[in-house]
Structures are given as structure tokens and as C-alpha cells.
Design a protein around this motif. Structure first.
Motif, PDB file in Angstrom:
ATOM      1  N   ALA A 179       4.719   3.752  -5.643  1.00  0.00           N
ATOM      2  CA  ALA A 179       4.060   2.783  -6.531  1.00  0.00           C
ATOM      3  C   ALA A 179       4.930   2.485  -7.743  1.00  0.00           C
ATOM      4  CB  ALA A 179       2.705   3.328  -6.968  1.00  0.00           C
ATOM      5  N   GLU A 180       5.567   3.500  -8.315  1.00  0.00           N
ATOM      6  CA  GLU A 180       6.461   3.299  -9.455  1.00  0.00           C
ATOM      7  C   GLU A 180       7.639   2.405  -9.072  1.00  0.00           C
ATOM      8  OE1 GLU A 180       7.514   7.266 -10.456  1.00  0.00           O
ATOM      9  OE2 GLU A 180       5.527   7.756 -11.269  1.00  0.00           O
ATOM     10  N   GLN A 181       8.177   2.590  -7.867  1.00  0.00           N
ATOM     11  CA  GLN A 181       9.285   1.755  -7.420  1.00  0.00           C
ATOM     12  C   GLN A 181       8.865   0.289  -7.319  1.00  0.00           C
ATOM     13  OE1 GLN A 181      10.084   4.102  -3.828  1.00  0.00           O
ATOM     14  NE2 GLN A 181      12.146   4.520  -4.583  1.00  0.00           N
ATOM     15  N   ALA A 182       7.665   0.060  -6.810  1.00  0.00           N
ATOM     16  CA  ALA A 182       7.172  -1.310  -6.678  1.00  0.00           C
ATOM     17  C   ALA A 182       6.979  -1.961  -8.050  1.00  0.00           C
ATOM     18  CB  ALA A 182       5.863  -1.318  -5.896  1.00  0.00           C
ATOM     19  N   LEU A 183       6.398  -1.234  -8.986  1.00  0.00           N
ATOM     20  CA  LEU A 183       6.183  -1.771 -10.331  1.00  0.00           C
ATOM     21  C   LEU A 183       7.520  -2.052 -11.012  1.00  0.00           C
ATOM     22  CD1 LEU A 183       3.252   0.565 -11.461  1.00  0.00           C
ATOM     23  CD2 LEU A 183       3.079  -1.840 -10.787  1.00  0.00           C
ATOM     24  N   ALA A 184       8.501  -1.152 -10.798  1.00  0.00           N
ATOM     25  CA  ALA A 184       9.823  -1.348 -11.402  1.00  0.00           C
ATOM     26  C   ALA A 184      10.511  -2.586 -10.849  1.00  0.00           C
ATOM     27  CB  ALA A 184      10.690  -0.109 -11.161  1.00  0.00           C
ATOM     28  N   MET A 185      10.162  -2.988  -9.619  1.00  0.00           N
ATOM     29  CA  MET A 185      10.755  -4.179  -9.020  1.00  0.00           C
ATOM     30  C   MET A 185      10.061  -5.451  -9.501  1.00  0.00           C
ATOM     31  SD  MET A 185      11.596  -4.954  -5.006  1.00  0.00           S
ATOM     32  CE  MET A 185      12.906  -3.740  -4.883  1.00  0.00           C
ATOM     33  N   GLY A 186       8.994  -5.313 -10.279  1.00  0.00           N
ATOM     34  CA  GLY A 186       8.329  -6.474 -10.842  1.00  0.00           C
ATOM     35  C   GLY A 186       6.991  -6.817 -10.222  1.00  0.00           C
ATOM     36  N   TYR A 187       6.483  -5.983  -9.322  1.00  0.00           N
ATOM     37  CA  TYR A 187       5.174  -6.250  -8.736  1.00  0.00           C
ATOM     38  C   TYR A 187       4.096  -6.077  -9.796  1.00  0.00           C
ATOM     39  CZ  TYR A 187       6.387  -6.618  -3.777  1.00  0.00           C
ATOM     40  OH  TYR A 187       6.852  -7.057  -2.571  1.00  0.00           O
ATOM     41  N   PRO A 188       3.130  -6.998  -9.878  1.00  0.00           N
ATOM     42  CA  PRO A 188       2.000  -6.782 -10.787  1.00  0.00           C
ATOM     43  C   PRO A 188       1.147  -5.621 -10.275  1.00  0.00           C
ATOM     44  CG  PRO A 188       1.630  -8.737  -9.435  1.00  0.00           C
ATOM     45  CD  PRO A 188       3.039  -8.286  -9.160  1.00  0.00           C
ATOM     46  N   PRO A 189       0.524  -4.872 -11.163  1.00  0.00           N
ATOM     47  CA  PRO A 189      -0.264  -3.713 -10.730  1.00  0.00           C
ATOM     48  C   PRO A 189      -1.324  -4.030  -9.686  1.00  0.00           C
ATOM     49  CG  PRO A 189       0.047  -3.650 -13.097  1.00  0.00           C
ATOM     50  CD  PRO A 189       0.581  -4.974 -12.633  1.00  0.00           C
ATOM     51  N   THR A 190      -1.901  -5.243  -9.729  1.00  0.00           N
ATOM     52  CA  THR A 190      -2.962  -5.573  -8.780  1.00  0.00           C
ATOM     53  C   THR A 190      -2.447  -5.814  -7.370  1.00  0.00           C
ATOM     54  OG1 THR A 190      -2.786  -7.841  -9.607  1.00  0.00           O
ATOM     55  CG2 THR A 190      -4.608  -6.485 -10.452  1.00  0.00           C
ATOM     56  N   ARG A 191      -1.141  -5.864  -7.204  1.00  0.00           N
ATOM     57  CA  ARG A 191      -0.574  -5.999  -5.857  1.00  0.00           C
ATOM     58  C   ARG A 191      -0.022  -4.676  -5.324  1.00  0.00           C
ATOM     59  NH1 ARG A 191      -0.002 -10.878  -3.462  1.00  0.00           N
ATOM     60  NH2 ARG A 191      -0.506 -12.715  -4.726  1.00  0.00           N
ATOM     61  N   VAL A 192      -0.123  -3.610  -6.105  1.00  0.00           N
ATOM     62  CA  VAL A 192       0.352  -2.291  -5.696  1.00  0.00           C
ATOM     63  C   VAL A 192      -0.862  -1.393  -5.530  1.00  0.00           C
ATOM     64  CG1 VAL A 192       1.849  -0.342  -6.247  1.00  0.00           C
ATOM     65  CG2 VAL A 192       2.498  -2.657  -6.971  1.00  0.00           C
ATOM     66  N   LEU A 193      -1.246  -1.139  -4.311  1.00  0.00           N
ATOM     67  CA  LEU A 193      -2.493  -0.438  -4.006  1.00  0.00           C
ATOM     68  C   LEU A 193      -2.178   0.989  -3.583  1.00  0.00           C
ATOM     69  CD1 LEU A 193      -4.081  -3.338  -1.919  1.00  0.00           C
ATOM     70  CD2 LEU A 193      -4.001  -3.037  -4.410  1.00  0.00           C
ATOM     71  N   ARG A 194      -2.822   1.949  -4.232  1.00  0.00           N
ATOM     72  CA  ARG A 194      -2.550   3.358  -3.979  1.00  0.00           C
ATOM     73  C   ARG A 194      -3.543   3.948  -2.991  1.00  0.00           C
ATOM     74  NH1 ARG A 194      -0.294   7.352  -6.816  1.00  0.00           N
ATOM     75  NH2 ARG A 194      -0.946   8.452  -4.932  1.00  0.00           N
ATOM     76  N   THR A 195      -3.036   4.799  -2.130  1.00  0.00           N
ATOM     77  CA  THR A 195      -3.892   5.643  -1.296  1.00  0.00           C
ATOM     78  C   THR A 195      -3.570   7.096  -1.617  1.00  0.00           C
ATOM     79  OG1 THR A 195      -2.284   5.663   0.527  1.00  0.00           O
ATOM     80  CG2 THR A 195      -3.981   3.938   0.559  1.00  0.00           C
ATOM     81  N   SER A 196      -4.322   7.986  -1.029  1.00  0.00           N
ATOM     82  CA  SER A 196      -4.145   9.409  -1.332  1.00  0.00           C
ATOM     83  C   SER A 196      -3.087  10.066  -0.465  1.00  0.00           C
ATOM     84  CB  SER A 196      -5.485  10.139  -1.174  1.00  0.00           C
ATOM     85  OG  SER A 196      -6.046   9.882   0.105  1.00  0.00           O
ATOM     86  N   GLY A 197      -2.349   9.284   0.344  1.00  0.00           N
ATOM     87  CA  GLY A 197      -1.294   9.864   1.165  1.00  0.00           C
ATOM     88  C   GLY A 197      -0.867   8.917   2.267  1.00  0.00           C
ATOM     89  N   MET A 198      -0.252   9.492   3.300  1.00  0.00           N
ATOM     90  CA  MET A 198       0.204   8.730   4.457  1.00  0.00           C
ATOM     91  C   MET A 198      -0.911   8.622   5.505  1.00  0.00           C
ATOM     92  SD  MET A 198       3.494   8.056   3.885  1.00  0.00           S
ATOM     93  CE  MET A 198       2.905   7.710   2.224  1.00  0.00           C
ATOM     94  N   ILE A 199      -0.773   7.653   6.408  1.00  0.00           N
ATOM     95  CA  ILE A 199      -1.728   7.510   7.504  1.00  0.00           C
ATOM     96  C   ILE A 199      -1.574   8.683   8.469  1.00  0.00           C
ATOM     97  CG2 ILE A 199      -2.382   6.121   9.512  1.00  0.00           C
ATOM     98  CD1 ILE A 199      -1.422   3.667   7.964  1.00  0.00           C
ATOM     99  N   VAL A 200      -2.684   9.329   8.768  1.00  0.00           N
ATOM    100  CA  VAL A 200      -2.746  10.405   9.767  1.00  0.00           C
ATOM    101  C   VAL A 200      -3.889  10.067  10.710  1.00  0.00           C
ATOM    102  CG1 VAL A 200      -3.203  12.866  10.146  1.00  0.00           C
ATOM    103  CG2 VAL A 200      -1.769  12.140   8.218  1.00  0.00           C
ATOM    104  N   ARG A 201      -3.672  10.229  11.993  1.00  0.00           N
ATOM    105  CA  ARG A 201      -4.683   9.844  12.984  1.00  0.00           C
ATOM    106  C   ARG A 201      -6.014  10.546  12.710  1.00  0.00           C
ATOM    107  NH1 ARG A 201      -0.782  11.406  16.718  1.00  0.00           N
ATOM    108  NH2 ARG A 201      -2.282  12.712  17.814  1.00  0.00           N
ATOM    109  N   PRO A 202      -7.139   9.855  12.926  1.00  0.00           N
ATOM    110  CA  PRO A 202      -8.455  10.427  12.594  1.00  0.00           C
ATOM    111  C   PRO A 202      -8.736  11.759  13.273  1.00  0.00           C
ATOM    112  CG  PRO A 202      -8.664   8.080  12.984  1.00  0.00           C
ATOM    113  CD  PRO A 202      -7.259   8.436  13.343  1.00  0.00           C
ATOM    114  N   GLU A 203      -8.179  11.975  14.473  1.00  0.00           N
ATOM    115  CA  GLU A 203      -8.487  13.234  15.172  1.00  0.00           C
ATOM    116  C   GLU A 203      -7.993  14.471  14.429  1.00  0.00           C
ATOM    117  OE1 GLU A 203      -5.340  11.150  17.891  1.00  0.00           O
ATOM    118  OE2 GLU A 203      -6.943  10.558  16.497  1.00  0.00           O
ATOM    119  N   ILE A 254       0.874  -1.182   0.000  1.00  0.00           N
ATOM    120  CA  ILE A 254       0.000   0.000   0.000  1.00  0.00           C
ATOM    121  C   ILE A 254       0.899   1.215   0.000  1.00  0.00           C
ATOM    122  CG2 ILE A 254      -1.705   1.318   1.304  1.00  0.00           C
ATOM    123  CD1 ILE A 254      -2.928  -1.272   2.230  1.00  0.00           C
ATOM    124  N   CYS A 255       0.802   1.994  -1.072  1.00  0.00           N
ATOM    125  CA  CYS A 255       1.711   3.118  -1.309  1.00  0.00           C
ATOM    126  C   CYS A 255       0.934   4.433  -1.293  1.00  0.00           C
ATOM    127  CB  CYS A 255       2.400   2.960  -2.664  1.00  0.00           C
ATOM    128  SG  CYS A 255       3.310   1.410  -2.854  1.00  0.00           S
TER     129      CYS A 255
END
Length: 410
Positions: free
Chosen positions: A183-207, A176-177
Motif C-alpha cells: 500500500a505504501e508503494q502504491a501511495l508513493a507512486m501517486g495513487y489516491p488513498p481511495t484507490r488503494v484498498l487494504r486486506t488483511s493478507g494474501m488470498i488463501v483458498r477457503p478450505e 488491492i494490497c
């Protein structure tokens, strides 16, 4: 959207789903991200049993460094952060990775034994450096129990895999990138696109997403600040930094029209030093606090190190950032400064000795408005997106390698 609805139910649905969240305490971001996910999943009543698993507890029996020195590696790392001794983190990281490779077979054996005793439906790693050992230990445990492969996902809590093999290993797991770069780094290493999941950023606490109606002017007065003066929040993680003293002195020398909130974390000596300074501008000095979202709500810009956690928190709170990039910048945080520049989210200085030039940009109404518009365009909702991704992984048929529901996300 709940992606699990797109997939057929799995046998795991018949009982409470077991999810292991792997973290450690080298820096605070890994535990904070795991805690944020657990808190949100509990709040949403997902029906999961989320277990916070400190990798330190599993590998403690073979920690030779701790036995010889009495000091844990993560404690040494945290002390380096506290005292600003970060110039040598590049060579130190390479040395740590060498030791991890040497200990790899023993690490795998301990992890395999751990997962043979506990049967998770999903393993979520929020740490770097150990993902190969985690994966191999999990697969040995699966074979020992004669069960299908337990899915593993690594959530990168950095904006990129820097240096290589810090986060991303070539193995059959999910990633999860939070950025296009990762995500580009993961694909360049040979990960299939369906194993590279994008989010809109980093985890930030809900508060940080809950912004109660407050009077900024009244709250600033309560802290001894002026209600109408542009306010910066200065924060360098949980241990502060002596560079905060430099920032205070530089601003004091210029007489610029701003005021600062200094958050010193657990560094009591730093708090005392800042409090004792006779600064000509209004300021508020505080130690460790859980009121960071509230204090950011009172601020107009952020000053600190380019850590992915604190920078992401500031951006969620609509604060442009001022960071530095030089020999003291840790290797895994250097890409963060490039990302800030590319997206025009604030100022990247060569040194905090130049802090006045950075703050001057924040005091210019047009520049501040530009930075804010760029910050608001990010719309990071990662902490709310990830539970649905995990739900879909759990709901996938055992052994399935590429859930169709992820095609649109890859």
C-alpha cells in the motif's frame, strides 16, 4: 460488512454482472488465487458471472518466443522452478520485462479487440507485468463502445511490488494490497488513498479455513508417523525442489527428535529419491495432492521457499515457517523473507544447509509458542474480504473514481 449496501445501485445490477479474472500459469499462485475467488463468490451466490481468462490464450497469436523455440515463457519459468535454477531470475525478469515493453502495442491491440467482443463490468488482474497493457486495452475497448470507463482492479498476489513496475503501474485503476508495504508503494507512486484498498493478507483458498475435528495422533499413525513427535511439512510449490534432499540428509545426520512430511508435487523423480532414502526418522513422502490443508493440520511447522502462496497457507494454518534467503531466492520473493523476520513468524536461514538450526528453534517450546502467537495475530481473512470490495466497485456509479465507501479502508 457488504460495502455495496453503502453505494447506490448501478445499471449493471439489472443483469448478471460480468467479471473477468485475469491469470496465467507462470507459477501456480495466480491461477490458484483466481480459482479461490471464483469458488467463494459462487458459494456465496453473488449473482456474478466470473470468467477465468488466461492471458496466454489472448496473446498467443503474437508469442514470438513460442513460435521460435516451441516453448512458452511460463513453461520455461516453471521448469526453472522444478530444477531449482533460480539464481538468474533477476536478469531473466529484466529481459522478460524488456520484451513485454517491445510487444506492448501489439499486446494492447489484442486485448482491446478481446474486450470489444466481451463486455465485462469489472476486470480483475491477478498477474504482474501486463497491467499497463490490460488497462490500455480496456480503455480502447470502452471508447470504441462509447461507454464509461470499465473499472479495473489489480490484486497483488505478492507481498510487495518488487521490482518496481512488476505489479503497480501509474494509471487510473484500483489496487488491492495485502500488506502495508504494498500500500505504501502504491501511495508513493501517486495513487489516491481511495484507490488503494487494504486486506488483511494474501488470498488463501477457503478450505484452509475449515478445520474439521480430527485425531492428529491417529492421522499421523495412518501416515506411518509417530503420534507424539514434532512434525514439519516440507513443500516447495507444485514441482518440489532438490533442496528437499538436502533437508532430509541434514536432519538424518543429527538425530534430532522430529519427523517430516515431504510434498513433492509433480516431481515424480524427487518423490522416488526421497522414498528410497533410508532415513532414521519417521517421514511421509507424497506427490501431488489436494490434501495440503489436512496435512498442514497434522504439522507443527513449515519448511519451504518463501513464496507468498505457500507461506500464507502455512500461516493461516497456524504454522511458523522456515525459509531461506540467498542468491537463489527469486527477486519478487525477497521482500517476503524480510516480512517474515519483521513479524517474527519463523526463521529465515542463509541456506537450507543450516536447516538443523532452524528446526531446533521449532523444537524449543518457548520459541515455538512465541512464533505461534505472532502467527495467530495476523488473522488473514483476505479471500473473504475481497468479494465485498469488488461488490462495492461494481455498485459505484459509472465513471466514479473514488467510492466514498472506501474512505474508511484506505
Amino acid at each position: 460488512m457488504n460495502l455495496a449496501r453503502l453505494l447506490p445501485p448501478s445499471p449493471a445490477a439489472a443483469r448478471e454482472t460480468q467479471i473477468d479474472l485475469i491469470f496465467f500459469d507462470a507459477g501456480g499462485g495466480h491461477r490458484a488465487s483466481a480459482t479461490a475467488l471464483k469458488a467463494l463468490a459462487d458459494q456465496e451466490q453473488r449473482g456474478w458471472q466470473l470468467r477465468m481468462v488466461n492471458l496466454r490464450d489472448i496473446l498467443e497469436p503474437i508469442d514470438v518466443f513460442h513460435r521460435l523455440t516451441g516453448v512458452r515463457v511460463e513453461d520455461l519459468y516453471n521448469r526453472m522452478l522444478k530444477y531449482g535454477l533460480t539464481i538468474g531470475t533477476g536478469p531473466m525478469l529484466r529481459a522478460v520485462q524488456f520484451l513485454i515493453r517491445r510487444m506492448h502495442p501489439r499486446n494492447v491491440a489484442l486485448l482491446a479487440r478481446y474486450w470489444q467482443e466481451r463486455r465485462p463490468d469489472l476486470v480483475v488482474s491477478l498477474i504482474p507485468n501486463f497491467n499497463r497493457a490490460i488497462f490500455e486495452g480496456l480503455r480502447i475497448a470502452d471508447r470504441a463502445r462509447s461507454q464509461p470507463a470499465t473499472p479495473m482492479v489489480t490484486i497483488l498476489t505478492d507481498l510487495a511490488d518488487c521490482p518496481p513496475h512488476f505489479w503497480i503501474e501509474r494509471q487510473e485503476q484500483y489496487l488491492i494490497c495485502g500488506t502495508a508495504k504494498a500500500a505504501e508503494q502504491a501511495l508513493a507512486m501517486g495513487y489516491p488513498p481511495t484507490r488503494v484498498l487494504r486486506t488483511s493478507g494474501m488470498i488463501v483458498r477457503p478450505e484452509f479455513y475449515r478445520r474439521p475435528e480430527i485425531s492428529r495422533e491417529q492421522e499421523r499413525r495412518r501416515l506411518g508417523l509417530r503420534p507424539d513427535v514434532p512434525t514439519g511439512l516440507v513443500m516447495f510449490g507444485g514441482f518440489g525442489s532438490r533442496r528437499m534432499l538436502t533437508i532430509a540428509r541434514r536432519v538424518a545426520e543429527t538425530g534430532m527428535k522430529t519427523q517430516l512430511i515431504f510434498l513433492c508435487g509433480h516431481n515424480q523423480r524427487l518423490r522416488e529419491q526421497l522414498s528410497a532414502m533410508k532415513l532414521p526418522f519417521p517421514c511421509h513422502v507424497e506427490g501431488f495432492t489436494r490434501d495440503i490443508p489436512h496435512l498442514m493440520q497434522l504439522s507443527d511447522y513449515f519448511v519451504g521457499k518463501p513464496g507468498p502462496g505457500s507461506v500464507s497457507e502455512a500461516l493461516v494454518m497456524d504454522l511458523p515457517v522456515i525459509v531461506e534467503r540467498n542468491a537463489r531466492t527469486m527477486v519478487q520473493e525477497r521482500y517476503n523473507t524480510e516480512w517474515i523476520e519483521r513479524h517474527q513468524l519463523g526463521m529465515v536461514l542463509r541456506s537450507f544447509n543450516e536447516i538443523v538450526a532452524g528446526i531446533a528453534q521449532m523444537l524449543d517450546p518457548q520459541r515455538l509458542a512465541h512464533f505461534r502467537s505472532r502467527v495467530r495475530a495476523l488473522n488473514n481473512r483476505a479471500v473473504f474480504e475481497i468479494p465485498d470490495l469488488l461488490e462495492a466497485l461494481i455498485a459505484a456509479a459509472p465513471g466514479e473514481s473514488a467510492p466514498a465507501a472506501f474512505q474508511a479502508l484506505a
